[in-house]
Design a protein around this motif. Structure first.
Motif, PDB file in Angstrom:
ATOM      1  N   THR A   1       1.011  -1.162  -0.069  1.00 39.32           N
ATOM      2  CA  THR A   1      -0.069  -0.070   0.110  1.00 39.32           C
ATOM      3  C   THR A   1       0.864   1.333   0.095  1.00 39.32           C
ATOM      4  OG1 THR A   1      -1.496  -1.211   1.357  1.00 39.32           O
ATOM      5  CG2 THR A   1      -2.070   1.257   1.069  1.00 39.32           C
TER       6      THR A   1
ATOM      7  N   GLN B   1      -8.909  -2.912  -0.354  1.00 37.61           N
ATOM      8  CA  GLN B   1      -7.759  -3.403   0.241  1.00 37.61           C
ATOM      9  C   GLN B   1      -6.867  -3.801  -1.012  1.00 37.61           C
ATOM     10  OE1 GLN B   1      -7.337  -5.397   4.164  1.00 37.61           O
ATOM     11  NE2 GLN B   1      -9.391  -5.875   3.632  1.00 37.61           N
TER      12      GLN B   1
ATOM     13  N   GLY C   1       5.228 -10.358   3.057  1.00 32.98           N
ATOM     14  CA  GLY C   1       5.448 -10.796   4.531  1.00 32.98           C
ATOM     15  C   GLY C   1       6.086 -11.783   5.113  1.00 32.98           C
TER      16      GLY C   1
ATOM     17  N   ALA D   1      -7.431  -1.914   6.949  1.00 31.08           N
ATOM     18  CA  ALA D   1      -8.229  -0.742   6.875  1.00 31.08           C
ATOM     19  C   ALA D   1      -8.225  -0.396   5.487  1.00 31.08           C
ATOM     20  CB  ALA D   1      -7.665   0.613   7.663  1.00 31.08           C
TER      21      ALA D   1
HETATM   22  N1  LIG Z   1      -5.105   2.610   8.445  1.00 33.11           N
HETATM   23  C1  LIG Z   1      -4.268   2.256   7.823  1.00 33.11           C
HETATM   24  N2  LIG Z   1      -4.146   0.985   7.098  1.00 33.11           N
HETATM   25  C2  LIG Z   1      -3.178   0.955   6.297  1.00 33.11           C
HETATM   26  C3  LIG Z   1      -2.106   1.724   5.668  1.00 33.11           C
HETATM   27  N3  LIG Z   1      -1.262   0.972   4.919  1.00 33.11           N
HETATM   28  C4  LIG Z   1      -2.044   0.049   4.452  1.00 33.11           C
HETATM   29  N4  LIG Z   1      -2.864  -0.464   5.517  1.00 33.11           N
HETATM   30  C5  LIG Z   1      -3.650  -1.376   5.329  1.00 33.11           C
HETATM   31  O1  LIG Z   1      -2.948  -2.336   6.118  1.00 33.11           O
HETATM   32  C6  LIG Z   1      -3.431  -3.788   5.483  1.00 33.11           C
HETATM   33  C7  LIG Z   1      -2.339  -4.462   4.732  1.00 33.11           C
HETATM   34  O2  LIG Z   1      -1.651  -3.872   3.706  1.00 33.11           O
HETATM   35  P1  LIG Z   1      -0.746  -4.287   2.520  1.00 33.11           P
HETATM   36  O3  LIG Z   1      -0.001  -3.123   1.933  1.00 33.11           O
HETATM   37  O4  LIG Z   1      -1.321  -5.389   1.892  1.00 33.11           O
HETATM   38  O5  LIG Z   1       0.505  -5.022   3.527  1.00 33.11           O
HETATM   39  P2  LIG Z   1       1.761  -5.795   2.960  1.00 33.11           P
HETATM   40  O6  LIG Z   1       2.858  -5.403   4.035  1.00 33.11           O
HETATM   41  O7  LIG Z   1       1.956  -5.284   1.520  1.00 33.11           O
HETATM   42  O8  LIG Z   1       1.374  -7.284   3.376  1.00 33.11           O
HETATM   43  P3  LIG Z   1       1.929  -8.527   2.735  1.00 33.11           P
HETATM   44  O9  LIG Z   1       1.767  -8.319   1.225  1.00 33.11           O
HETATM   45  O10 LIG Z   1       1.025  -9.723   3.241  1.00 33.11           O
HETATM   46  O11 LIG Z   1       3.353  -8.995   3.121  1.00 33.11           O
HETATM   47  C8  LIG Z   1      -4.449  -3.311   4.183  1.00 33.11           C
HETATM   48  O12 LIG Z   1      -5.867  -3.647   5.090  1.00 33.11           O
HETATM   49  C9  LIG Z   1      -4.178  -1.784   4.054  1.00 33.11           C
HETATM   50  O13 LIG Z   1      -5.284  -1.364   3.664  1.00 33.11           O
HETATM   51  C10 LIG Z   1      -2.134   3.022   6.447  1.00 33.11           C
HETATM   52  O14 LIG Z   1      -1.508   3.932   6.293  1.00 33.11           O
HETATM   53  N5  LIG Z   1      -3.102   3.243   7.471  1.00 33.11           N
END
Ligand SMILES: Nc1nc2c(ncn2[C@@H]2O[C@H](COP(=O)(O)OP(=O)(O)OP(=O)(O)O)[C@@H](O)[C@H]2O)c(=O)[nH]1
Ligand SMILES: [Mg+2]
Length: 299
Positions: free
Chosen positions: A35, A78, A124, A267
């Motif tokens: 994200t 998401q 992750g 979120a």
């Molecule tokens: N509140 C909030 N939620 C966030 C933010 N950034 C990401 N998220 C949420 O965190 C969750 C995981 O986000 P990802 O970006 O898929 O996480 P990742 O680290 O890439 O996870 P993996 O691909 O499984 O390793 C999702 O529900 C996102 O929407 C943020 O800045 N604020």
């Protein structure tokens, strides 16, 4: 009138500088790595006073990030979990150009600074599983992919402080493993990046990233500080949010929680028209230049 007199002088003094960096983003499942990358590539609603002028994709994987931002984040969805690639060559390598403009108000000297990065965010599962394997070819492949990087962004969901001891074991494994790649190294830079800092108790401390890390993640903090004391590399701390805040007089997080537990917050973006992430470029700028530009820190 005044402006037209001033303008040619600024342009004549425009300097251009280039800097490049290879980055790896490492952290637990759902830390917010992908994200973060998508928000960076999309760079929505930039603050007029921000030194960041533009972020543009420089390869297909970079363009893919923008599509992820438009088709998922902006639609209130998401981003999908990143699958663990069993062949490191399959991992997406996002190339982006970040263009910054820094002005010196006294000499009217403006500098256009092109920051060219190529960046991979590992699933992750690398942090939570592969890193703890012994004698694994997959781990060796990932580490070989990691060794030549200019710097590492160690990303942690700031709400997961209960996992501090568990994460610290992963950080230990990573630091030991990286030491094995010292043949390549210049001094390593590790940026510890706390994500999701638009959330209430984090946002108020967004300008104190080192303090927040020390208080919420004391074990990780100690490990990183002792590693730095060995003289093999340096560490800096950052607070970010891929979603940011909304509102003028009364600011509130621009995120809608889906669930929250010990493993962190899931979120989605609340209002895509007012989407303005914060703190995204600061760790990258530091990794690439070794300097911290305070104007890039969270706001
Ligand atoms: N509140 C909030 N939620 C966030 C933010 N950034 C990401 N998220 C949420 O965190 C969750 C995981 O986000 P990802 O970006 O898929 O996480 P990742 O680290 O890439 O996870 P993996 O691909 O499984 O390793 C999702 O529900 C996102 O929407 C943020 O800045 N604020
Ligand atoms: Mg991911």
């Amino acid at each position: 009138m005044f402006k037209s007199l001033l303008q040619p002088r600024i342009d004549r003094n425009l300097k251009e500088e280039n800097c490049s960096g290879v980055l790896r983003v490492i952290g637990d499942r759902a830390a917010g790595k992908t994200t973060y990358m998508a928000a960076l590539a999309r760079w929505p609603n930039a603050e007029i006073s921000s030194p960041v002028e533009l972020v543009t994709p420089a390869n297909k994987d970079g363009e893919y990030l923008i599509r992820q931002a438009e088709s998922l984040i902006e639609q209130g969805l998401q981003i999908n979990q990143t699958r663990l690639a069993n062949d490191v060559l399959e991992i997406k390598d996002y190339s982006l150009r970040i263009i910054l403009k820094t002005a010196d108000n006294f000499s009217f000297l403006n500098t256009i600074f092109n920051l060219d990065i190529s960046c991979k965010d590992y699933s992750g599962e690398f942090f939570s599983d592969v890193l703890h394997q012994t004698n694994s070819q997959l781990l060796r492949d990932y580490l070989n992919d990691c060794f030549p990087a200019t710097g590492i962004m160690l990303m942690i969901d700031a709400t997961t402080h209960r996992k501090d001891p568990e994460y610290a074991r992963g950080v230990d494994r990573l630091l030991v493993a990286l030491a094995g790649g010292d043949v390549f190294s210049q001094k390593r830079r590790i940026a510890l990046v706390l994500t999701k800092c638009e959330l209430a108790d984090l946002w108020i401390n967004r300008h104190r990233p080192k303090f927040v890390t020390e208080v919420r993640f004391p074990t990780i903090f100690k490990r990183l500080e002792s590693w730095q004391d060995l003289g093999v590399g340096s560490v800096e701390y950052f607070t970010t949010s891929a979603f940011g805040m909304t509102g003028k007089r009364y600011l509130k997080p621009n995120s809608r929680q889906i669930y929250r537990d010990r493993g962190g917050v899931a979120a989605v973006l609340e209002d895509s028209k007012k989407w303005r992430p914060f703190g995204l470029v600061s760790p990258i700028y530091w990794i690439c230049t070794g300097k911290r530009l305070l104007e890039l820190d969270g706001d």
